[in-house]
Design a protein around this motif. Sequence first.
Motif, PDB file in Angstrom:
ATOM      1  N   PHE A  36     -63.944 -34.003 -62.634  1.00  0.00           N
ATOM      2  CA  PHE A  36     -63.717 -33.299 -63.900  1.00  0.00           C
ATOM      3  C   PHE A  36     -65.016 -32.691 -64.409  1.00  0.00           C
ATOM      4  N   PHE A  37     -64.848 -31.645 -65.220  1.00  0.00           N
ATOM      5  CA  PHE A  37     -65.970 -30.959 -65.844  1.00  0.00           C
ATOM      6  C   PHE A  37     -65.622 -30.653 -67.291  1.00  0.00           C
ATOM      7  N   PRO A  38     -66.637 -30.524 -68.159  1.00  0.00           N
ATOM      8  CA  PRO A  38     -66.355 -30.126 -69.542  1.00  0.00           C
ATOM      9  C   PRO A  38     -66.015 -28.639 -69.591  1.00  0.00           C
ATOM     10  N   LEU A  39     -65.105 -28.283 -70.480  1.00  0.00           N
ATOM     11  CA  LEU A  39     -64.734 -26.879 -70.635  1.00  0.00           C
ATOM     12  C   LEU A  39     -64.129 -26.640 -72.006  1.00  0.00           C
ATOM     13  N   ASP A  40     -64.604 -25.579 -72.647  1.00  0.00           N
ATOM     14  CA  ASP A  40     -63.960 -25.035 -73.844  1.00  0.00           C
ATOM     15  C   ASP A  40     -63.559 -23.613 -73.494  1.00  0.00           C
ATOM     16  N   VAL A  41     -62.267 -23.362 -73.331  1.00  0.00           N
ATOM     17  CA  VAL A  41     -61.809 -22.051 -72.845  1.00  0.00           C
ATOM     18  C   VAL A  41     -62.060 -20.937 -73.849  1.00  0.00           C
ATOM     19  N   SER A  57     -69.134 -21.501 -71.495  1.00  0.00           N
ATOM     20  CA  SER A  57     -68.518 -22.701 -70.953  1.00  0.00           C
ATOM     21  C   SER A  57     -67.712 -22.380 -69.699  1.00  0.00           C
ATOM     22  N   VAL A  58     -66.999 -21.259 -69.722  1.00  0.00           N
ATOM     23  CA  VAL A  58     -66.220 -20.828 -68.556  1.00  0.00           C
ATOM     24  C   VAL A  58     -67.149 -20.442 -67.407  1.00  0.00           C
ATOM     25  N   VAL A  59     -68.227 -19.742 -67.726  1.00  0.00           N
ATOM     26  CA  VAL A  59     -69.195 -19.323 -66.703  1.00  0.00           C
ATOM     27  C   VAL A  59     -69.858 -20.547 -66.053  1.00  0.00           C
ATOM     28  N   ASP A  60     -70.229 -21.522 -66.871  1.00  0.00           N
ATOM     29  CA  ASP A  60     -70.844 -22.745 -66.333  1.00  0.00           C
ATOM     30  C   ASP A  60     -69.863 -23.492 -65.429  1.00  0.00           C
ATOM     31  N   LEU A  61     -68.595 -23.529 -65.828  1.00  0.00           N
ATOM     32  CA  LEU A  61     -67.587 -24.182 -64.997  1.00  0.00           C
ATOM     33  C   LEU A  61     -67.439 -23.458 -63.659  1.00  0.00           C
ATOM     34  N   LYS A  62     -67.453 -22.146 -63.696  1.00  0.00           N
ATOM     35  CA  LYS A  62     -67.323 -21.373 -62.464  1.00  0.00           C
ATOM     36  C   LYS A  62     -68.435 -21.739 -61.481  1.00  0.00           C
ATOM     37  N   ALA A  63     -69.655 -21.842 -61.978  1.00  0.00           N
ATOM     38  CA  ALA A  63     -70.787 -22.178 -61.103  1.00  0.00           C
ATOM     39  C   ALA A  63     -70.590 -23.566 -60.483  1.00  0.00           C
ATOM     40  N   ALA A  64     -70.105 -24.514 -61.288  1.00  0.00           N
ATOM     41  CA  ALA A  64     -69.893 -25.869 -60.783  1.00  0.00           C
ATOM     42  C   ALA A  64     -68.780 -25.908 -59.737  1.00  0.00           C
ATOM     43  N   VAL A  65     -67.715 -25.172 -59.983  1.00  0.00           N
ATOM     44  CA  VAL A  65     -66.581 -25.161 -59.054  1.00  0.00           C
ATOM     45  C   VAL A  65     -66.958 -24.448 -57.755  1.00  0.00           C
ATOM     46  N   GLN A  66     -67.713 -23.360 -57.865  1.00  0.00           N
ATOM     47  CA  GLN A  66     -68.169 -22.654 -56.657  1.00  0.00           C
ATOM     48  C   GLN A  66     -68.978 -23.584 -55.757  1.00  0.00           C
ATOM     49  N   LYS A  67     -69.851 -24.361 -56.374  1.00  0.00           N
ATOM     50  CA  LYS A  67     -70.677 -25.294 -55.606  1.00  0.00           C
ATOM     51  C   LYS A  67     -69.824 -26.358 -54.926  1.00  0.00           C
ATOM     52  N   PRO A 103     -56.574 -18.390 -70.931  1.00  0.00           N
ATOM     53  CA  PRO A 103     -56.151 -18.009 -69.577  1.00  0.00           C
ATOM     54  C   PRO A 103     -56.739 -16.672 -69.127  1.00  0.00           C
ATOM     55  N   MET A 104     -56.861 -15.727 -70.050  1.00  0.00           N
ATOM     56  CA  MET A 104     -57.448 -14.433 -69.690  1.00  0.00           C
ATOM     57  C   MET A 104     -58.895 -14.604 -69.237  1.00  0.00           C
ATOM     58  N   ARG A 105     -59.655 -15.431 -69.962  1.00  0.00           N
ATOM     59  CA  ARG A 105     -61.047 -15.681 -69.572  1.00  0.00           C
ATOM     60  C   ARG A 105     -61.113 -16.356 -68.205  1.00  0.00           C
ATOM     61  N   MET A 106     -60.261 -17.336 -68.013  1.00  0.00           N
ATOM     62  CA  MET A 106     -60.280 -18.067 -66.746  1.00  0.00           C
ATOM     63  C   MET A 106     -59.982 -17.145 -65.567  1.00  0.00           C
ATOM     64  N   VAL A 107     -58.978 -16.317 -65.699  1.00  0.00           N
ATOM     65  CA  VAL A 107     -58.625 -15.400 -64.607  1.00  0.00           C
ATOM     66  C   VAL A 107     -59.726 -14.364 -64.402  1.00  0.00           C
ATOM     67  N   HIS A 108     -60.303 -13.887 -65.494  1.00  0.00           N
ATOM     68  CA  HIS A 108     -61.382 -12.901 -65.377  1.00  0.00           C
ATOM     69  C   HIS A 108     -62.540 -13.449 -64.544  1.00  0.00           C
ATOM     70  N   HIS A 109     -62.886 -14.708 -64.761  1.00  0.00           N
ATOM     71  CA  HIS A 109     -64.051 -15.278 -64.076  1.00  0.00           C
ATOM     72  C   HIS A 109     -63.725 -15.893 -62.717  1.00  0.00           C
ATOM     73  N   PHE A 110     -62.497 -16.341 -62.526  1.00  0.00           N
ATOM     74  CA  PHE A 110     -62.157 -17.055 -61.290  1.00  0.00           C
ATOM     75  C   PHE A 110     -61.328 -16.226 -60.304  1.00  0.00           C
ATOM     76  N   HIS A 111     -61.042 -14.974 -60.631  1.00  0.00           N
ATOM     77  CA  HIS A 111     -60.143 -14.204 -59.749  1.00  0.00           C
ATOM     78  C   HIS A 111     -60.721 -14.010 -58.345  1.00  0.00           C
ATOM     79  N   GLY A 112     -62.042 -13.851 -58.242  1.00  0.00           N
ATOM     80  CA  GLY A 112     -62.647 -13.652 -56.923  1.00  0.00           C
ATOM     81  C   GLY A 112     -62.438 -14.848 -56.008  1.00  0.00           C
ATOM     82  N   MET A 113     -62.556 -16.046 -56.562  1.00  0.00           N
ATOM     83  CA  MET A 113     -62.362 -17.270 -55.780  1.00  0.00           C
ATOM     84  C   MET A 113     -60.898 -17.422 -55.365  1.00  0.00           C
ATOM     85  N   LEU A 114     -59.993 -16.990 -56.236  1.00  0.00           N
ATOM     86  CA  LEU A 114     -58.564 -17.049 -55.929  1.00  0.00           C
ATOM     87  C   LEU A 114     -58.191 -16.031 -54.855  1.00  0.00           C
TER      88      LEU A 114
END
Length: 288
Positions: free
Chosen positions: A53-58, A63-73, A113-124
């Motif tokens: 788990f990771f901290p996140l405030d959508v 917060s979303v950008v930091d989560l993306k970096a952690a998930v990518q790793k 959800p819009m923020r999450m998809v905007h930042h994570f779409h490349g990984m998806l």
Amino acid sequence: MTKDQKFALVTGCGRGGIGEGLVTEYKRRGIHPIATVLPNEASDHLSEAGITFFPLDVTVEKSVVDLKAAVQKLTGGRLDVLVNCAGIAYTMPAIDTDVVAVQKMFDINLFGPMRMVHHFHGMLIQAKGTIVNIGSIGGVIPFIYGSSYNASKAALHHWGNTLRAEMAPLGVKVLTVISGEVSTNILKSDSHRKLPEGSYYSALAESFQQHVVRTPKGATDRFDYASHVVAESLKASPTPWFWYGSNSFVIRLIDMFCWRSVWDTMMWNMFGLGRLAKAHSAIMKKIV
């Protein structure tokens, strides 16, 4: 991690919610679940279950950008499933709406959800994955006192419709879950609501108070709900709108085959709006 390991990221995994049920089910199916909780929210239920788990405030871009970096790793730059589950309720007659409070809700329920998809779409796209948006029957029917929440879910449904069409050429699937009533603690944060002084709905103040602290009868167990939603999300071709949860089947049939106004009659009877009409009529007669 093996090269064939799949990953599912689920937002809003606080204790007692749908998100907790979803990550538990993904883990049971051999998918590596990645849960998120608010930065100051308890997470012991996840650590005890051995769930990453990771901290996140959508609502916060960083917060979303930091989560993306952690998930990518963690995943090596790919993500098989993103579940937009984080959400809150807002209970109030439409005419008594506190717009600032509703803006906060929309920031979580829709713009999150819009923020999450905007930042994570490349990984998806890299994984040819699936986006799951947790919607509600409230986005389909005019559930009384839920106009603002209903609007946030209806917007999520229809944003997801277009997202599905736009992501198809890129190999990403989009699943919208039309959730019936599920046994969770989402109403706890809204139980303090009271009608404002002088509200036209004051005649129903007592029933309104009972409504905001209610425990929905016959609500679907969240782990049962999670097992069906996860199973659908892992299909090669998931249905665009997946209806599941208490009352969802009946509501789907009525929505498909009946006039829109049928809901007006049902809500009138369910929420005792006749009492409000009589009280309002009596007040108007006194004024005249």
